[in-house]
Design a protein around this motif. Sequence first.
Motif, mmCIF file in Angstrom:
data_model
loop_
_atom_site.group_PDB
_atom_site.id
_atom_site.type_symbol
_atom_site.label_atom_id
_atom_site.label_comp_id
_atom_site.label_asym_id
_atom_site.label_seq_id
_atom_site.Cartn_x
_atom_site.Cartn_y
_atom_site.Cartn_z
ATOM 1 N N ASP A 1 89.931 67.623 69.380
ATOM 2 C CA ASP A 1 88.864 66.612 69.399
ATOM 3 C C ASP A 1 87.508 67.264 69.144
ATOM 4 O OD1 ASP A 1 90.689 64.609 69.947
ATOM 5 O OD2 ASP A 1 90.300 64.606 72.114
ATOM 6 N N VAL B 1 86.836 67.899 65.525
ATOM 7 C CA VAL B 1 86.384 66.691 64.826
ATOM 8 C C VAL B 1 84.921 66.407 65.161
ATOM 9 C CG1 VAL B 1 86.713 64.196 64.599
ATOM 10 C CG2 VAL B 1 88.705 65.721 64.687
ATOM 11 N N ARG C 1 82.750 68.667 63.250
ATOM 12 C CA ARG C 1 83.004 68.585 61.803
ATOM 13 C C ARG C 1 83.708 69.805 61.224
ATOM 14 N NH1 ARG C 1 77.099 66.187 59.974
ATOM 15 N NH2 ARG C 1 76.893 64.731 61.719
ATOM 16 N N SER D 1 88.042 66.948 59.809
ATOM 17 C CA SER D 1 87.859 65.501 59.778
ATOM 18 C C SER D 1 89.057 64.853 60.464
ATOM 19 C CB SER D 1 87.769 65.010 58.335
ATOM 20 O OG SER D 1 89.045 65.122 57.703
ATOM 21 N N PRO D 2 88.949 63.596 60.850
ATOM 22 C CA PRO D 2 90.131 62.933 61.420
ATOM 23 C C PRO D 2 91.347 63.008 60.499
ATOM 24 C CG PRO D 2 88.171 61.624 61.838
ATOM 25 C CD PRO D 2 87.742 62.738 60.924
#
Length: 490
Positions: free
Chosen positions: A357, A360, A363, A366-367
């Motif tokens: 997490d 993400v 950055r 990305s997801p």
Amino acid sequence: MRRVVIVGAGPTGLGAAHRLQELGHDDFILLEGRSGPGGLASSEVSRNGFTYDIGGHVLFSHFRYFDELFDRVLGDEYQELQREAWVWMMDRFLPYPFQNNIKHLPRDVVLACVLGAIEAQARERAQPFTSFEELIYGVFGKGMAEAFMMPYNFKVWAHPPRMMGTGWIGERVPVVNLERVLGNVIHDRDDLSWGPNNTFKYPLHGGTGGLFERVAARVDGRIRYESQVVGIDARRKRLRLADGQEEEYEQLISTMPLDLLVGLLGDAPTAVTQATQMLLHSGSAVVGVGVRQPCPSSKCWMYFPEPDCPFYRVTYLSNYSPEVVPDARTHYSLLAEVSRSVYKPVSLTSVVEEVLDGFVNTRLLSPADLADVVDTHLIVREYTYPIPTLRRDEALAVIQPYLESFDIYSRGRFGAWKYEIGNMDHSVQMGVECAERLVRGTPELCFRDRILPKSEQELGLLPETVLPPRPLPAGVRAGVRARRRAAASA
């Protein structure tokens, strides 16, 4: 010739063993509780073939001996890299060190940092700083302290900076050169060159553990693995092992954490046992992540002071060597370091998910990239950083002389309990110098935090051609054969 027993096959123990062997001191053995060498400098291979270190290690050296040992055991099987270090904060990357590159931050933050630094450095001080927190505010100023220095240092140490002293800092913390800071802001100039590790080396194969596996191979007949020490009779000079065996010594070099060493003595004076209460440490959860994509960045490592991620540092480990991933053309790896302590608890059951997490949030991924994560690997250690607390030196002044009165020499990152001499090169040097002291009576320097310029250092490797033959004791030969048979059948 006095019998020497070394406890711990990390950098310090291996350095001591290697030097004893060089000097022709045959009566020694190295006991290691784990199944392989390296200690905190070892590496692990995940089930999917990714190699991960126990933290973001790089190889740069203050010592001639370490340089020569590196060259001898690795030859040309290493990478030499230019440091590319960054800080992620306020939704952007800025070059490291933070204070020299604040021009990348929002204008109001830049102004607060500059004004705070000017105010701090204009303030006259009659007394030295009493804590690391006081130094942070007194040197960097309120703006830099609150934007980066305070939150980052809590994340890395897992202890409040107010609990820490200042004598350890040296080259470890870049301080503020106000003229340089202002010049970089006004001239819109990046400043990338600070620090002792702006160029570094890294083994081509096996991670940092690959270096110490090669050192261990040179003294392999002297190492007894899976031999955990569980008790020490300092008066009779006997070690008790977890399997019930005993090992006699005349001189003991211990690299285990100093507080645990004192605890194994059983009958240490109250003043000595109480002194160990002043020794604090942090542990870690190191999370390796393998991604099935070409590496998107040339960065080496990045610092993360903010609370939107659990880690304080992330390394693009596959940029150090293409051999740490299954195929560097199609895969890369990240190594996230999360500190933990009673002041900063971490859930080991959820930390891998929290790291992903955090990738993400910052950055790094990305997801959509999460679908290409093909490997995660968790390494947990209870002892990672010896904290330079306010009363650390007071404690060491009680503990170390007591141990040496019984011919016990506690050395290494946690044996000496000094972060400022806790890098791999310092750790090897402490072991080498301790061996020199025991055999030749040569005074130790590194352990006393005295580091001469390399041009003035006399201690180096001996030519291999002059080493005498070293017949191995029968018990050691049997132990080596058993370990090799076990490894072959695993």
